[in-house]
Enzyme design. Sequence first.
Site, short mmCIF file in Angstrom:
data_model
loop_
_atom_site.label_atom_id
_atom_site.label_comp_id
_atom_site.label_asym_id
_atom_site.label_seq_id
_atom_site.Cartn_x
_atom_site.Cartn_y
_atom_site.Cartn_z
N HIS A 85 38.80 40.38 31.23
CA HIS A 85 37.58 40.61 32.02
C HIS A 85 37.11 42.03 31.81
O HIS A 85 37.90 42.96 31.73
CB HIS A 85 37.89 40.39 33.51
CG HIS A 85 36.68 40.01 34.31
ND1 HIS A 85 36.29 38.70 34.48
CD2 HIS A 85 35.79 40.76 34.97
CE1 HIS A 85 35.20 38.67 35.23
NE2 HIS A 85 34.87 39.91 35.55
N ASP A 164 33.37 34.67 45.66
CA ASP A 164 32.90 35.68 44.72
C ASP A 164 31.52 35.30 44.20
O ASP A 164 30.66 36.17 44.05
CB ASP A 164 33.85 35.89 43.54
CG ASP A 164 33.30 36.94 42.57
OD1 ASP A 164 33.08 38.08 43.03
OD2 ASP A 164 33.06 36.62 41.40
N ARG A 171 25.61 41.16 46.34
CA ARG A 171 25.77 42.58 46.00
C ARG A 171 24.69 43.03 45.04
O ARG A 171 24.14 44.11 45.16
CB ARG A 171 27.16 42.83 45.39
CG ARG A 171 28.27 42.82 46.41
CD ARG A 171 29.63 42.76 45.74
NE ARG A 171 29.82 43.82 44.79
CZ ARG A 171 30.47 43.68 43.63
NH1 ARG A 171 31.02 42.52 43.30
NH2 ARG A 171 30.59 44.70 42.82
N SER A 186 36.25 41.59 43.36
CA SER A 186 35.47 40.58 42.64
C SER A 186 36.15 40.20 41.33
O SER A 186 36.36 39.01 41.04
CB SER A 186 34.07 41.15 42.37
OG SER A 186 33.39 40.39 41.40
N LYS A 190 38.89 36.54 40.68
CA LYS A 190 38.70 35.54 39.62
C LYS A 190 39.92 35.47 38.72
O LYS A 190 40.25 34.40 38.19
CB LYS A 190 37.45 35.89 38.79
CG LYS A 190 36.14 35.68 39.56
CD LYS A 190 34.92 35.75 38.65
CE LYS A 190 34.49 37.14 38.25
NZ LYS A 190 33.87 37.95 39.28
N1 URA Z 1 32.44 42.00 37.05
C1 URA Z 1 32.78 41.24 38.11
O1 URA Z 1 33.28 40.13 37.94
N2 URA Z 1 32.56 41.71 39.33
C2 URA Z 1 32.00 42.91 39.55
O2 URA Z 1 31.85 43.27 40.69
C3 URA Z 1 31.65 43.71 38.44
C4 URA Z 1 31.88 43.23 37.20
#
Ligand code: URA
Length: 438
Positions: A85, A164, A171, A186, A190
């Site tokens: 990620h 999320d 957000r 966040s 995930k």
């Molecule tokens: N990527 C994400 O999944 N969440 C965030 O808040 C910022 C980048």
Amino acid sequence: VPGPDLRHVVALKRDGHTLHEDEIRSLVLGYARGEVGTELAAAFLMAAYIRGLDPAETRALTDAMVRSGRTLSLEGISRPTVDKHSTGGVADGVTLVFAPVAASMGVGVAKLSGRGLGHTGGTLDKLESIPGLRTDLSPEEFERQVDRVGCAVAAQTADLVPADGALYALRDATATVPSVPLIAASVMSKKLAVETDLILLDVKVGSGAFMKTVEAAEELAGTCMELAKAWGRAAYAAVTDMSQPLGTAIGNALDIAETVAILRGEERGRVAELALTFAGEGLPGQSWPDDQTARSKAEHVLASGEALETFRRMVEAQGGDPRVVDDPQNVLPRAPVVEPVFARRSGTLVAVDAEAVGRASGALGAGRTTKEEAIDPAVGIVLRAKVGDRLDTGEPIGEVHARDDSAARAAADAVNAALAVRDDGVEPPPLVYGWRRA
Ligand code: URA
């Protein structure tokens, strides 16, 4: 049915108090279930943004988000599994190259991605520019695909981390994105919901990242690693440069065209380099004795075309047109106006305001300003000049792909305004600042 009145919880955070785990859980799960109103959730985000969340509150927020949906144990997958990620950047197509490379090395890449957020692009939006491609995979489809193809990139859904999905969009709409605990919760919710053997994080720093200083990026990396540790998960984070767009394409279909060019061996730049770095330095310990072996294996599957074939199979498995790897120009949507961008002065490119370039691409239609808005997959910017390059006035440095001429002109102006060109030289920034382990 009117939901619980949790205004007192928001008032506590507003006044700088520490919230209890149950209070955070009630708010987050209430919002995910539609029982807490958007107004209150937005006020909570702003209070948390301004007051901050301590480590226990950040764990509670992350835990509530993970609990808002199912978790995937991935028990049916025979390969060692990894999730990767990025905290968000501009022209950041690393996942799209890393996933097929790692899958071709025998790893199972099980990745839940996000959409564009603020000025940053989203892997899901990019992938969905491939005609037919779906990212709303059911947990069963997702797991089956990772086992069979080696990689799957899917959206968080009503099943997986729905909190999320809801909070991420809120957000974006309420100027509460660049907060260490909110980003960490966040990203990590995930990653924690999908029980891979390894989590790889790319924590971006610089003008195109949410974290503008190395110290802030290190804090974010540290918070994410603390969360991984609290859940007993193996994780590795790199703090990497986002002081200029990473690749050349800033859009959606344009990014896919860049991915295909890299996988076809026609292009090699910072995106390919970082994808290979994650495969080479991130994966050892999983299945390889050392990073040298992993790196050469990664280079091999890229050069041999195996990674390209894996990408084709992933696209096909998700319903997309697999001919995108053979003929991206004719399969991907194209913008009606393509205007070259010319350098407006001579000298060395010493800095790029990558956030401004991301916003210019967003203004063309490649990003959203409200969470309901549809994006235009065809438009965006190609910027080939990199920090350290010598530019000459009138030299073509990229293109703008737009719906009409006036949008194209505005974007070309914005790109030039985002470039700092000086007579003296500058060292190109490093690609990776450092690594951190959970
Ligand atoms: N990527 C994400 O999944 N969440 C965030 O808040 C910022 C980048």
